[in-house]
Scaffold this active site. Sequence first.
Site, PDB file in Angstrom:
ATOM      1  N   HIS A  18      25.659 -32.811  23.077  1.00 25.38           N
ATOM      2  CA  HIS A  18      25.638 -33.101  24.521  1.00 25.38           C
ATOM      3  C   HIS A  18      25.348 -31.822  25.317  1.00 25.38           C
ATOM      4  CE1 HIS A  18      28.798 -36.290  23.286  1.00 25.38           C
ATOM      5  NE2 HIS A  18      27.736 -36.978  23.665  1.00 25.38           N
ATOM      6  N   LYS A  42      35.818 -48.810  25.008  1.00 22.25           N
ATOM      7  CA  LYS A  42      35.733 -48.030  23.768  1.00 22.25           C
ATOM      8  C   LYS A  42      37.101 -47.474  23.351  1.00 22.25           C
ATOM      9  CE  LYS A  42      31.827 -45.508  22.768  1.00 22.25           C
ATOM     10  NZ  LYS A  42      30.754 -44.501  22.981  1.00 22.25           N
ATOM     11  N   ARG A  91      18.605 -39.286  19.740  1.00 20.45           N
ATOM     12  CA  ARG A  91      18.842 -38.575  18.484  1.00 20.45           C
ATOM     13  C   ARG A  91      17.901 -39.139  17.405  1.00 20.45           C
ATOM     14  NH1 ARG A  91      24.916 -39.936  18.292  1.00 20.45           N
ATOM     15  NH2 ARG A  91      23.924 -41.767  19.158  1.00 20.45           N
ATOM     16  N   SER A 129      30.453 -38.351  18.772  1.00 21.29           N
ATOM     17  CA  SER A 129      31.836 -37.973  19.056  1.00 21.29           C
ATOM     18  C   SER A 129      32.803 -38.641  18.087  1.00 21.29           C
ATOM     19  CB  SER A 129      32.194 -38.363  20.494  1.00 21.29           C
ATOM     20  OG  SER A 129      31.353 -37.681  21.384  1.00 21.29           O
TER      21      SER A 129
END
Length: 163
Positions: A18, A42, A91, A129
């Site tokens: 990030h 989440k 990504r 993450s």
Amino acid sequence: MERIAIYPGTFDPVTKGHIDICERAAKMFDHVVIGVADSLAKEPFFDVNERTEMLEMVFANNPKISIRPFSGLLIDFARDCESQIIIRGLRAISDFEYEVQLAGMNRSLANEIETVFLTAAQHYAFVSSSLVREIARLGGDVSEFLHPSILQKLTDKLESSKT
Ligand code: COA
């Protein structure tokens, strides 16, 4: 007129992937506002205040980057920041389908807002993450993927969540 971009995400926690995207975006625009989504669905490990504070720590020396938590629609947050540009990192090819859908939905909700994609640095192309959290929880070394102050926060929080 100042060109402000927003860089939204959950950042649970912020990784070097990030940081790389955000610093590169800051070279392209006058100002970047990192939008820290509450992402309650989440069930984040760090709450939104902790995630915001960690980002503030990482970017304390960069006056072109500021941090704001948000809840609700991303397009409303963009408008609130007086921004018409959403930065997203890509990504692997697997990100593409979801990102195109997100960008398309956001554009149909607010057609003045454009999504700009930056490809992730190769070294961070597989970082996420939740993977970083899982590896750290199982005792693996994630120092390569986290800013030292974030690594410390994660280690402390994992330690305190054991008790
Ligand atoms: N380097 C490292 N990791 C990266 C990365 C990069 N460059 N880019 C993404 N990731 C990781 C993230 O850490 C995240 O990991 P995790 O799932 O393990 O937590 C994962 O890739 C997915 O990232 P992302 O797609 O950015 O999800 P997010 O949860 O971080 O953010 C929002 C998604 C907040 C932008 C999106 O949910 C949103 O817009 N919410 C607001 C509500 C809304 O408007 N909804 C309608 C949209 S049309």
